[in-house]
Design a protein around this motif. Structure first.
Motif, short mmCIF file in Angstrom:
data_model
loop_
_atom_site.label_atom_id
_atom_site.label_comp_id
_atom_site.label_asym_id
_atom_site.label_seq_id
_atom_site.Cartn_x
_atom_site.Cartn_y
_atom_site.Cartn_z
N SER A 162 0.83 -1.21 0.00
CA SER A 162 0.00 0.00 0.00
C SER A 162 0.86 1.26 0.00
N ALA A 163 1.96 1.24 0.76
CA ALA A 163 2.83 2.41 0.83
C ALA A 163 3.46 2.69 -0.53
N ASN A 164 3.90 1.64 -1.23
CA ASN A 164 4.49 1.83 -2.55
C ASN A 164 3.47 2.35 -3.55
N ILE A 165 2.28 1.76 -3.53
CA ILE A 165 1.23 2.20 -4.46
C ILE A 165 0.81 3.63 -4.15
N LEU A 166 0.69 3.95 -2.86
CA LEU A 166 0.32 5.31 -2.46
C LEU A 166 1.35 6.32 -2.96
N ALA A 167 2.62 5.98 -2.81
CA ALA A 167 3.68 6.88 -3.28
C ALA A 167 3.62 7.05 -4.79
N GLY A 168 3.44 5.94 -5.51
CA GLY A 168 3.40 6.01 -6.97
C GLY A 168 2.23 6.81 -7.50
N VAL A 169 1.04 6.54 -6.96
CA VAL A 169 -0.17 7.25 -7.41
C VAL A 169 -0.05 8.74 -7.09
N SER A 170 0.43 9.05 -5.90
CA SER A 170 0.54 10.45 -5.50
C SER A 170 1.51 11.22 -6.39
N CYS A 171 2.64 10.60 -6.72
CA CYS A 171 3.61 11.26 -7.60
C CYS A 171 3.00 11.57 -8.96
N ILE A 172 2.32 10.58 -9.54
CA ILE A 172 1.76 10.77 -10.88
C ILE A 172 0.62 11.79 -10.85
#
Length: 595
Positions: A403-413
């Motif tokens: 979840s932390a990785n996906i949250l970081a990726g989505v937020s950046c994009i």
């Protein structure tokens, strides 16, 4: 015979003596954060344009504003989809032979030829003097700013190996003393040398010493407290790094010259030299060196300060701290599953370092108030540690990590496509991304340590986490070079890898994967486990039983800071072969086929 853990229970696992040592050593993380991300302020690049000495004199005579004189110097160019005055090109006009009145609006320069800057640059300083403005590190020389951060990470990489050997061979406190002496000399020298090449050399030495000393002290802290306190010690130690992130913008606000800011960041290390005479050597390391008498003497001193009495019949067993020499680099790639785990974890360390460091440095190029933006982004690191503890105790590692990785990726994009006019929304989403990557960066060590069997755990974490420093070397080039094409392009590049770090396993996690109990093999963590373990998982056999481990490892119980590269020593496993492993690993990392 008693183990050292037995002695700690007798003298106090976290008594007054350990608290005093912990309080003193935690302060080391505060200036370390200034070294790590000080480039945001020391390498701040203000708005700039080509300088023309004739126009500068004319501006003073006519009372023009900076924008009016810039209109006569810099042509319009498309930057990130917006027409702006160029920072690196100028109109090719000889103003000495051109009639120029005090009304520049009458001039039409749209058809005038354009050339590169010939007479240096003018800067809109906004009260801040950085090494960028001092050495004109803009336009074609902008890559030298990237080198300022990359050379630090080169020092981190080499220092992790070297000080890992020093700490194992000569002791934690001697390594710490050497580290601080080098920190003071290199740090102050950086503030006074006149050329940038010398600064880069000293910056590498600075990184070499500061990372090694920081690691040695982290190991020392985990070695002098009981097992149940190691996670707490690790979290608080890293939180002082976050406190340093909050102090840095306040310090930079009042110290606007980058050289004096360098002195302010370095000064605390001169005070830390005195620690050598107030903090004892690690008894656990002394036991590993067959110096049980000295270890027992220090343990008695700890007991006295804690108000406890040590039993007279205690004899320390050295088997507890025995060296592990059976692991080799080939063990990490010997089987298909082990190869898969190793390569994916190396990729995870690399991308986490790139994104974490990139998001911090990006604060300095967004064009907002760098002090407030940096302060806000630093605040989100505090809930990250608490969220990790809150979630891993209840639902395990797998879901929070993914979840932390996906949250970081989505937020950046998402942040990349939010217009600048929606400032607070853009800032909020960017901070959520910072929170996600901070959690992911801190959790990768849990996954790393728990995925490998005990025999190769220390070596596995050392090899994989080496890519952390390699990521730090690459990160500034990705950020600054891509941002010169489109300001938001680095965010998209940072966001894409996060989705590749999601869990490959699809089976649900079971409760019970807590720090206080052995890992249950039915938890697949991030990657599918080998078939024999799947069979055992149906019987819910603890991993410690399978691996014949008589006690939990520090690596599986401590909460390590993401900056901690494990190329150095382990608190419990102290192989003399670390130096050889380090040399081989360095050549493999720098010259291997995959790099």
């Amino acid at each position: 015979m008693a183990t050292f853990d037995d002695l700690l229970e007798e003298v106090g696992s976290f008594g007054r003596c350990q608290k005093r040592i912990f309080a003193m050593l935690c302060l080391l993380s505060v200036p370390f954060s200034g070294v790590y991300v000080g480039i945001v302020f020391q390498g701040f690049t203000p708005d700039h344009w080509c300088r023309d000495s004739v126009l500068v004199e004319r501006r003073q005579d006519c009372g023009w504003s900076l924008e009016e004189s810039r209109r006569l110097t810099a042509p319009l160019v498309n930057t990130s989809g917006v027409l702006q005055r160029s920072s690196c090109d100028q109109y090719e006009v000889d103003w000495n032979t051109t009639e120029l009145s005090c009304d520049p609006e009458k001039l039409d320069l749209s058809r005038v030829a354009v050339t590169t800057c010939k007479d240096g640059w003018e800067y809109n300083y906004e009260g801040r003097k950085s090494f960028v403005t001092e050495f004109n590190l803009v336009c074609s020389d902008g890559w030298l700013v990237d080198m300022y951060q990359s050379t630090l990470n080169v020092g981190f990489l080499v220092g992790s190996f070297a000080f890992g050997y020093f700490a194992d061979r000569f002791g934690r406190m001697k390594s710490f003393l050497l580290s601080n002496v080098i920190n003071v000399v290199a740090g102050i020298a950086m503030a006074v040398v006149p050329d940038f090449i010398s600064i880069l050399v000293l910056r590498t030495i600075y990184g070499f010493s500061i990372k090694g000393g920081w690691m040695a002290i982290y190991v020392l802290l985990t070695e002098i407290v009981g097992v149940k306190y190691r996670r707490t010690v690790g979290i608080l130690y890293q939180m002082f790094f976050s406190i340093g992130l909050l102090i840095l913008p306040l310090l930079a606000y009042f110290i606007t010259d980058w050289r004096w800011l360098q002195v302010a960041i370095t000064a605390p290390f001169a005070l830390y030299i005195a620690y050598y005479w107030f903090i004892p050597e690690s008894p656990r390391w002394l036991i590993s060196q067959n110096n049980s008498s000295k270890a027992l003497e220090i343990t008695k001193a700890i007991a006295k300060e804690n108000g406890k009495k040590l039993s007279l019949n205690f004899e320390i067993s050295t088997d507890d701290e025995a060296e592990s020499t059976s692991a080799s680099l080939l063990d990490l790639i010997r089987t298909p599953n082990m190869r898969k785990h190793t390569f994916i974890l190396m990729f995870n360390w690399f991308t986490s370092a790139v994104v974490y460091q990139g998001l911090i440095m990006r604060v300095g190029i967004t064009g907002g108030n760098v002090y407030i933006d940096f302060l806000i982004s630093g605040l989100v690191e505090f809930p990250a540690a608490f969220l990790i503890l809150l979630t891993i105790e209840r639902i395990g590692r797998r879901l929070p990590f993914a979840s932390a990785n996906i949250l970081a990726g989505v937020s950046c994009i998402v942040t990349a496509f939010i217009p600048d006019s929606m400032f607070w929304l853009k800032t909020t989403v960017a901070c959520i991304g910072r929170l996600g990557i901070t959690m992911a960066f801190e959790m990768v060590v849990f996954v790393n340590t728990e995925l490998y069997p005990t025999r190769v755990r220390n070596l596995g974490v050392s090899v994989c986490s080496t890519l952390c420093d390699v990521g730090g070397i690459v990160s500034p080039f990705l950020l600054y070079r891509l941002a010169s094409i489109w300001l938001e392009l680095p965010l998209i590049i940072f966001g894409l890898p996060a989705f590749t770090l999601a869990p490959a396993a699809t089976s649900p996690t079971r409760p019970g994967f807590c720090s206080g109990s052995p890992p249950i093999l039915s938890l697949k963590l991030i990657f599918p486990l080998p078939r024999p373990r799947r069979l055992l998982s149906t019987l819910a056999i603890p991993q410690s039983s399978l691996l014949h481990s008589s006690r939990p490892s520090i690596l599986s119980n401590a909460h390590y800071h993401p900056l901690l590269s494990f190329s150095g020593s382990s608190p419990l496993i102290l192989p003399r072969q670390h130096f050889l492993f380090s040399v081989l690993l360095t050549f493999n990392t720098l010259f291997g086929s995959s790099h």
